[in-house]
Scaffold this active site. Sequence first.
Site, PDB file in Angstrom:
ATOM      1  N   CYS A 195      -4.115  -2.621  -0.276  1.00 23.22           N
ATOM      2  CA  CYS A 195      -4.421  -3.955  -0.786  1.00 23.22           C
ATOM      3  C   CYS A 195      -4.492  -4.873   0.423  1.00 23.22           C
ATOM      4  O   CYS A 195      -3.481  -5.168   1.049  1.00 23.22           O
ATOM      5  CB  CYS A 195      -3.344  -4.414  -1.766  1.00 23.22           C
ATOM      6  SG  CYS A 195      -3.751  -5.943  -2.625  1.00 23.22           S
ATOM      7  N   HIS A 202       0.526  15.548  -3.109  1.00 24.56           N
ATOM      8  CA  HIS A 202       1.191  16.538  -3.955  1.00 24.56           C
ATOM      9  C   HIS A 202       0.460  17.867  -3.758  1.00 24.56           C
ATOM     10  O   HIS A 202      -0.769  17.897  -3.664  1.00 24.56           O
ATOM     11  CB  HIS A 202       1.146  16.133  -5.432  1.00 24.56           C
ATOM     12  CG  HIS A 202       1.647  14.760  -5.695  1.00 24.56           C
ATOM     13  ND1 HIS A 202       2.981  14.444  -5.746  1.00 24.56           N
ATOM     14  CD2 HIS A 202       0.981  13.592  -5.900  1.00 24.56           C
ATOM     15  CE1 HIS A 202       3.128  13.156  -5.984  1.00 24.56           C
ATOM     16  NE2 HIS A 202       1.924  12.614  -6.076  1.00 24.56           N
ATOM     17  N   SER A 206       0.823  -1.190   0.000  1.00 28.65           N
ATOM     18  CA  SER A 206       0.000   0.000   0.000  1.00 28.65           C
ATOM     19  C   SER A 206       0.865   1.250   0.000  1.00 28.65           C
ATOM     20  O   SER A 206       2.056   1.196   0.287  1.00 28.65           O
ATOM     21  CB  SER A 206      -0.912   0.002   1.236  1.00 28.65           C
ATOM     22  OG  SER A 206      -1.606  -1.227   1.341  1.00 28.65           O
TER      23      SER A 206
END
Length: 264
Positions: A140, A117, A112
Site C-alpha cells: 500500500c 506457503h 504491506s
Amino acid sequence: MQKLKLHGFNNLTKSLSFCIYDICYAKTADDRDGYITYIDEQYNANRLTEILSETCSMIGANILNIARQDYEPQGASVTILVSEEPVDPGSIDTSEHPGPLPESVVAHLDKSHICVHTYPESHPEGGLCTFRADIEVSTCGVISPLKALNYLIHQLESDIVTMDYRVRGFTRDINGVKHYIDHEINSIQNFMSKDMKALYHMMDVNVYQENIFHTKIMLKDFDLKHYLFNARPDDLSAEERKAITDLLYKEMQEIYYGRNLPVL
C-alpha cells in the site's frame, strides 16, 4: 505516465500473487517419500524466511514482524509484515520493466506484507510428485510489488508459474480527482528479464478495465534427467523413458492450462 501529485498518502493497494510448481517423477513409494522429505527440507520455514528477508532488504523495506511455521507431515508458511520510511514519490521508478535481482536497489513499502506457503504432494499411483509454493506480495503506497517478481522467480526456479497482479482502491490527486492506478502496465511479462522470458512459454489473460493482470509461464525445454528423483535416464529402458516423459508432459500441460486432459 506523468507522476501524480497526491492529496495525502497513496491509498492504492497493489497485490502480486503467484503459484510456483515443481514437477518430479519418483518410481517407488520410498522414492516418493524421499522427494517429499527433500523438498520439505529444501524449502523449510528458515530457508523461506531467508528468501523473503532478502526480498525486503533488496527493495529497502523495514521488517516489522516475522511469523514462520513448519508443518507435519510437510509444508511451511512464512509471513513478514513490513513498513516504509519517508520517501520522495518523485524518486520512485514506476516504469514498466523487469524487476531487479539482488543488487543495490531502494524501494519502500507501507502497511504491506510478504507471505509464502508450501504444498508438497505425491500420489501412490503413477509416480508423480509436485511441489507448489504460493507467494503473495501486497503493498500500500507508491511501490509496485512487481519489482520483487524477477528476484523471487529466480530464487525459486520452477517448471510452471501462474501470476496474478491486481490494483485495488483509489487515491486522490491534489485536485480531488480519483485515480484507480498510478503506473502503466500492459502485461506482467514486461517486468520479467529477457533471460527468463527466453526460458518459458508465456500466456496472458488480462482484464484491463478492472486492473487485473494474469500471466502463466512454463519451461520450454524438457530434459528428463531434471525430473527424475533418485534415478537416471540411462537406468531406464527406451519404453520407460518415453512413458515417463509422456506422463510428466501431460501433468505439466494440465497444470499450465488448468484443466484435465483426456487419456490418449
